[in-house]
Design a protein around this motif. Sequence first.
Motif, PDB file in Angstrom:
ATOM      1  N   ASN A  61     -12.553 -91.573 -12.317  1.00 57.29           N
ATOM      2  CA  ASN A  61     -11.957 -92.308 -13.431  1.00 57.29           C
ATOM      3  C   ASN A  61     -10.760 -93.119 -12.923  1.00 57.29           C
ATOM      4  O   ASN A  61     -10.915 -94.044 -12.153  1.00 57.29           O
ATOM      5  N   ASN A  62      -9.576 -92.765 -13.329  1.00 59.23           N
ATOM      6  CA  ASN A  62      -8.388 -93.501 -12.920  1.00 59.23           C
ATOM      7  C   ASN A  62      -7.531 -92.723 -11.926  1.00 59.23           C
ATOM      8  O   ASN A  62      -6.326 -92.972 -11.794  1.00 59.23           O
ATOM      9  N   LYS A  63      -8.161 -91.768 -11.240  1.00 61.78           N
ATOM     10  CA  LYS A  63      -7.428 -90.972 -10.265  1.00 61.78           C
ATOM     11  C   LYS A  63      -8.046 -91.093  -8.876  1.00 61.78           C
ATOM     12  O   LYS A  63      -9.266 -91.131  -8.733  1.00 61.78           O
ATOM     13  N   ILE A  64      -7.186 -91.160  -7.889  1.00 59.38           N
ATOM     14  CA  ILE A  64      -7.622 -91.229  -6.495  1.00 59.38           C
ATOM     15  C   ILE A  64      -7.242 -89.924  -5.804  1.00 59.38           C
ATOM     16  O   ILE A  64      -6.105 -89.465  -5.912  1.00 59.38           O
ATOM     17  N   ILE A  65      -8.211 -89.329  -5.106  1.00 61.48           N
ATOM     18  CA  ILE A  65      -7.960 -88.119  -4.331  1.00 61.48           C
ATOM     19  C   ILE A  65      -8.291 -88.433  -2.879  1.00 61.48           C
ATOM     20  O   ILE A  65      -9.412 -88.824  -2.560  1.00 61.48           O
ATOM     21  N   ILE A  66      -7.305 -88.279  -1.995  1.00 60.73           N
ATOM     22  CA  ILE A  66      -7.485 -88.607  -0.580  1.00 60.73           C
ATOM     23  C   ILE A  66      -7.045 -87.425   0.274  1.00 60.73           C
ATOM     24  O   ILE A  66      -6.002 -86.815   0.010  1.00 60.73           O
ATOM     25  N   LYS A  67      -7.830 -87.114   1.291  1.00 57.03           N
ATOM     26  CA  LYS A  67      -7.467 -86.035   2.210  1.00 57.03           C
ATOM     27  C   LYS A  67      -6.205 -86.408   2.977  1.00 57.03           C
ATOM     28  O   LYS A  67      -6.009 -87.574   3.346  1.00 57.03           O
ATOM     29  N   ASP A  68      -5.384 -85.415   3.222  1.00 56.85           N
ATOM     30  CA  ASP A  68      -4.196 -85.625   4.030  1.00 56.85           C
ATOM     31  C   ASP A  68      -4.591 -86.098   5.422  1.00 56.85           C
ATOM     32  O   ASP A  68      -5.566 -85.624   5.998  1.00 56.85           O
ATOM     33  N   ILE A  69      -3.837 -87.059   5.955  1.00 59.45           N
ATOM     34  CA  ILE A  69      -4.165 -87.638   7.253  1.00 59.45           C
ATOM     35  C   ILE A  69      -4.176 -86.586   8.362  1.00 59.45           C
ATOM     36  O   ILE A  69      -4.912 -86.687   9.336  1.00 59.45           O
ATOM     37  N   GLY A  70      -3.372 -85.542   8.200  1.00 58.43           N
ATOM     38  CA  GLY A  70      -3.342 -84.472   9.195  1.00 58.43           C
ATOM     39  C   GLY A  70      -4.602 -83.627   9.166  1.00 58.43           C
ATOM     40  O   GLY A  70      -5.060 -83.129  10.198  1.00 58.43           O
ATOM     41  N   LEU A  71      -5.201 -83.476   7.974  1.00 55.33           N
ATOM     42  CA  LEU A  71      -6.426 -82.679   7.843  1.00 55.33           C
ATOM     43  C   LEU A  71      -7.662 -83.483   8.223  1.00 55.33           C
ATOM     44  O   LEU A  71      -8.623 -82.929   8.764  1.00 55.33           O
ATOM     45  N   HIS A 121      -7.729 -85.981  10.356  1.00 58.83           N
ATOM     46  CA  HIS A 121      -7.655 -86.354  11.779  1.00 58.83           C
ATOM     47  C   HIS A 121      -8.133 -87.784  12.025  1.00 58.83           C
ATOM     48  O   HIS A 121      -8.977 -88.034  12.878  1.00 58.83           O
ATOM     49  N   ILE A 122      -7.604 -88.700  11.238  1.00 61.92           N
ATOM     50  CA  ILE A 122      -7.942 -90.111  11.414  1.00 61.92           C
ATOM     51  C   ILE A 122      -6.671 -90.898  11.739  1.00 61.92           C
ATOM     52  O   ILE A 122      -5.558 -90.430  11.507  1.00 61.92           O
ATOM     53  N   SER A 123      -6.861 -92.098  12.253  1.00 64.27           N
ATOM     54  CA  SER A 123      -5.723 -92.936  12.610  1.00 64.27           C
ATOM     55  C   SER A 123      -5.053 -93.490  11.354  1.00 64.27           C
ATOM     56  O   SER A 123      -5.633 -93.477  10.263  1.00 64.27           O
ATOM     57  N   LYS A 124      -3.858 -94.023  11.528  1.00 64.04           N
ATOM     58  CA  LYS A 124      -3.141 -94.621  10.405  1.00 64.04           C
ATOM     59  C   LYS A 124      -3.886 -95.841   9.877  1.00 64.04           C
ATOM     60  O   LYS A 124      -3.891 -96.114   8.675  1.00 64.04           O
ATOM     61  N   ASP A 125      -4.509 -96.589  10.787  1.00 64.05           N
ATOM     62  CA  ASP A 125      -5.281 -97.761  10.377  1.00 64.05           C
ATOM     63  C   ASP A 125      -6.473 -97.359   9.514  1.00 64.05           C
ATOM     64  O   ASP A 125      -6.739 -97.970   8.481  1.00 64.05           O
ATOM     65  N   LYS A 126      -7.184 -96.300   9.930  1.00 70.09           N
ATOM     66  CA  LYS A 126      -8.313 -95.807   9.160  1.00 70.09           C
ATOM     67  C   LYS A 126      -7.839 -95.274   7.811  1.00 70.09           C
ATOM     68  O   LYS A 126      -8.478 -95.518   6.781  1.00 70.09           O
ATOM     69  N   PHE A 127      -6.729 -94.557   7.809  1.00 67.17           N
ATOM     70  CA  PHE A 127      -6.187 -94.017   6.565  1.00 67.17           C
ATOM     71  C   PHE A 127      -5.836 -95.143   5.597  1.00 67.17           C
ATOM     72  O   PHE A 127      -6.092 -95.057   4.392  1.00 67.17           O
ATOM     73  N   SER A 128      -5.281 -96.233   6.145  1.00 67.23           N
ATOM     74  CA  SER A 128      -4.939 -97.390   5.321  1.00 67.23           C
ATOM     75  C   SER A 128      -6.186 -97.990   4.670  1.00 67.23           C
ATOM     76  O   SER A 128      -6.170 -98.384   3.497  1.00 67.23           O
ATOM     77  N   LYS A 129      -7.283 -98.038   5.439  1.00 65.94           N
ATOM     78  CA  LYS A 129      -8.541 -98.570   4.898  1.00 65.94           C
ATOM     79  C   LYS A 129      -9.108 -97.666   3.806  1.00 65.94           C
ATOM     80  O   LYS A 129      -9.672 -98.148   2.817  1.00 65.94           O
ATOM     81  N   VAL A 130      -8.958 -96.355   3.983  1.00 62.74           N
ATOM     82  CA  VAL A 130      -9.422 -95.408   2.968  1.00 62.74           C
ATOM     83  C   VAL A 130      -8.661 -95.632   1.665  1.00 62.74           C
ATOM     84  O   VAL A 130      -9.245 -95.656   0.577  1.00 62.74           O
TER      85      VAL A 130
END
Length: 230
Positions: A18-28, A30-39
């Motif tokens: 709906n109107n909520k975003i759930i994203i895994k913590d970058i530490g869990l 294990h992706i780069s900051k660039d990949k996290f930004s794209k997510v």
Amino acid sequence: NQSNNYYHWNWSYGVTINNKIIIKDIGLSHISKDKFSKVVRHEINHLFLNRINDNISIPRWFSEGFAMYYADESNLKHKLAIAENLRTEELFNIYSLNEKFYSNSKKTFTFAYAYSNILFNEIINLYSEDAIFDIVSSMKSGKNFEESFYLSTTISLEFFNQQIFSKINSKYRWLNLIKFPNFILVFAPILVILGFFIKKRRNVLKIKQWKLEEELLETLDNFKDENENN
């Protein structure tokens, strides 16, 4: 981006409900900051589409294609996933694509994402990015997706579905050749041995040629000496 069963959460980095975003913590994750930004951008794009019109149902493939395109997530893996499935034409039916997103099979889920990305890019390639803006604008004004698609592209979604496989097949089938080097590696020892014998044969022939040339020169020298003595 909704489902009763989130099997894919095991291999996904984020979801929009709906109107909520759930994203895994970058530490869990294990992706780069660039990949996290794209997510993050991917999920914000879903949020944008979710808020266009509550009364309009947007196909999951269009939503995912939209989110990936504007998060700059297109990559070679998507094209390879398409290429390796080209022998199974029924997989490319747009009308049965949405259900693949709710499969507990990672392979099926990955194909659905890849195909969504390819479909979205093909719409832009065929009708320009303006067609995407027109589709979104039409849905915002209250028209359903298929009607918006027709008004923006001048063809029906059904016709697009009938024609798209042949376009994708001719465009991406050559990518299967990328697997060809693996085939070469299997036969590499044989190729090396064959190359050795070919080179050896060439060397033998070259030595024979040199001997013939030396004999010919020697004969000419002898002939020259005889003429001078006479």
